[in-house]
Scaffold this active site. Structure first.
Site, mmCIF file in Angstrom:
data_model
loop_
_atom_site.group_PDB
_atom_site.id
_atom_site.type_symbol
_atom_site.label_atom_id
_atom_site.label_comp_id
_atom_site.label_asym_id
_atom_site.label_seq_id
_atom_site.Cartn_x
_atom_site.Cartn_y
_atom_site.Cartn_z
ATOM 1 N N LEU A 296 0.859 -1.172 0.000
ATOM 2 C CA LEU A 296 0.000 0.000 0.000
ATOM 3 C C LEU A 296 0.903 1.233 0.000
ATOM 4 O O LEU A 296 1.998 1.210 0.580
ATOM 5 C CB LEU A 296 -0.894 0.029 1.248
ATOM 6 C CG LEU A 296 -1.915 -1.097 1.406
ATOM 7 C CD1 LEU A 296 -2.635 -0.960 2.755
ATOM 8 C CD2 LEU A 296 -2.921 -1.103 0.271
ATOM 9 N N ASP A 297 0.439 2.315 -0.620
ATOM 10 C CA ASP A 297 1.184 3.567 -0.557
ATOM 11 C C ASP A 297 1.390 3.962 0.896
ATOM 12 O O ASP A 297 0.598 3.610 1.779
ATOM 13 C CB ASP A 297 0.406 4.685 -1.263
ATOM 14 C CG ASP A 297 0.388 4.527 -2.776
ATOM 15 O OD1 ASP A 297 1.178 3.728 -3.292
ATOM 16 O OD2 ASP A 297 -0.443 5.200 -3.417
ATOM 17 N N GLN A 298 2.424 4.729 1.146
ATOM 18 C CA GLN A 298 2.738 5.156 2.511
ATOM 19 C C GLN A 298 1.532 5.807 3.193
ATOM 20 O O GLN A 298 1.248 5.528 4.358
ATOM 21 C CB GLN A 298 3.910 6.140 2.494
ATOM 22 C CG GLN A 298 4.296 6.659 3.876
ATOM 23 C CD GLN A 298 5.505 7.581 3.836
ATOM 24 O OE1 GLN A 298 6.089 7.817 2.778
ATOM 25 N NE2 GLN A 298 5.892 8.109 4.979
#
Length: 338
Positions: free
Chosen positions: A138-140
């Protein structure tokens, strides 16, 4: 003698009496060639009724075929107490709810403070030895469900399900505006923006990308809560697709609402009192909602796949995080004020 994880077993039924062991490994246990080669080099990697045998031998009705993988640890990941919530755990899988702002795996410049550091610390405190294998990322700034495999067999199986589009990933996002129609799909190829390579855009020459969406709740015409299902897994796919239909994610600083083209750079983060007077009420609402959350309002809400060992279809959900719950309250208030 090496230490092993618990074995994965298969009992040969009468209909498969006489099959070669390698056929059982391939067609019933679904062991990849790469993992099979690795198991063959391990003392207790492949056994029949507890005995190490060649994979070219035939098996008989009632034989118990087992594969065992050697225990591993992530020597390159520093154990560190990083917060995460466990949604499910067994001897093969760890499913967690990642907080926004945390990177999944150490990268160049981010060797600590990641989810991997926290998971390795958690396992060490329990006296367990596993190598960190995130099945997906997942993106940060995206919160929500993420699956971590505890051995290469489980990682292989879920990865194959993802390639076959058998993993169901659903997200919740708060967006500016209300998509029209309120249920549909965005079928738009995605590739890098040639002018800004860190951004992605919808372009005819891009990679095929498909996102299905459904409006869960609309807050007037200014914003809405949308459920999204990824049919492909391109970088920034949801953010790019929703921007392409005029409904960028609230709080997204990379894929911003067009209203910011009207604001001088120094005023983009300014409070309401110093925003240009020419903004309409709806444009002002865009800026105020963006100020109400410190990241893009995107949450990996649900993940569903077949358990690689039990073969049971499993679904995991992560509740909406507090910052997005508060943002819904803000959106409802702006709806009343308009």
């Amino acid at each position: 003698m090496s230490e092993y994880y618990p074995p994965i077993s298969y009992t040969v039924p009468p209909s498969e009496d006489g099959w070669l062991l390698k056929t059982i490994l391939q067609k019933r246990l679904h062991v990849s060639r790469k993992l099979q080669s690795r198991l063959k080099l391990t003392e207790q990697g492949i056994t029949v009724n507890g005995q190490r045998v060649y994979i070219s031998v035939p098996v008989r009705d009632g034989d118990v075929v087992e594969i065992r993988m050697e225990k591993e640890i992530s020597d390159d990941i520093l154990p560190e107490p990083i917060p995460f919530r466990i949604l499910y755990e067994d001897e093969h899988l760890l499913i967690v709810n990642k907080e926004a702002g945390i990177i999944v795996h150490p990268t160049h410049g981010h060797y600590t403070g990641t989810l991997a550091n926290g998971v390795v610390h958690y396992w060490r405190d329990k006296g367990e030895a596993f190598r960190f294998r995130a099945v997906h990322r997942l993106d940060q700034e995206t919160s929500g469900v993420i699956a971590i495999a505890k051995n290469p067999y489980v990682h292989q199986h879920i990865s194959e399900q993802m390639i076959a589009n058998e993993v169901d990933k659903r997200y919740l996002a708060l967006v500016h505006g209300v998509p029209s129609p309120e249920e549909g799909e965005v079928d738009g190829p995605i590739d890098r923006d040639p002018e800004e390579p860190h951004r992605r855009i919808v372009t005819p020459d891009g990679y095929p990308s498909l996102t299905r969406y459904q409006v869960v709740e609309a807050y007037g015409s200014s914003s809405s809560l949308v459920q999204l299902k990824l049919e492909t897994g391109r970088t920034h796919q949801i953010r790019v697709h929703m921007t392409s239909i005029g409904c960028p994610l609230i709080g997204d600083k990379l894929y911003r609402h067009p209203v910011y083209r009207m604001l001088p750079p120094e005023e983009e983060g300014a409070p309401e009192t110093v925003l240009p007077q020419g903004l309409t009420p709806s444009e002002r609402t865009v800026v105020l909602l963006d100020h109400s959350i410190s990241r893009q309002a995107l949450h990996a809400w649900e993940l569903s796949f077949q358990h690689p060992v039990t073969r049971e279809r499993m679904t995991f959900q992560a509740p909406l995080p507090p910052d997005m719950t508060r943002l819904i309250g803000e959106a409802k208030q702006h709806e009343l004020d308009q």
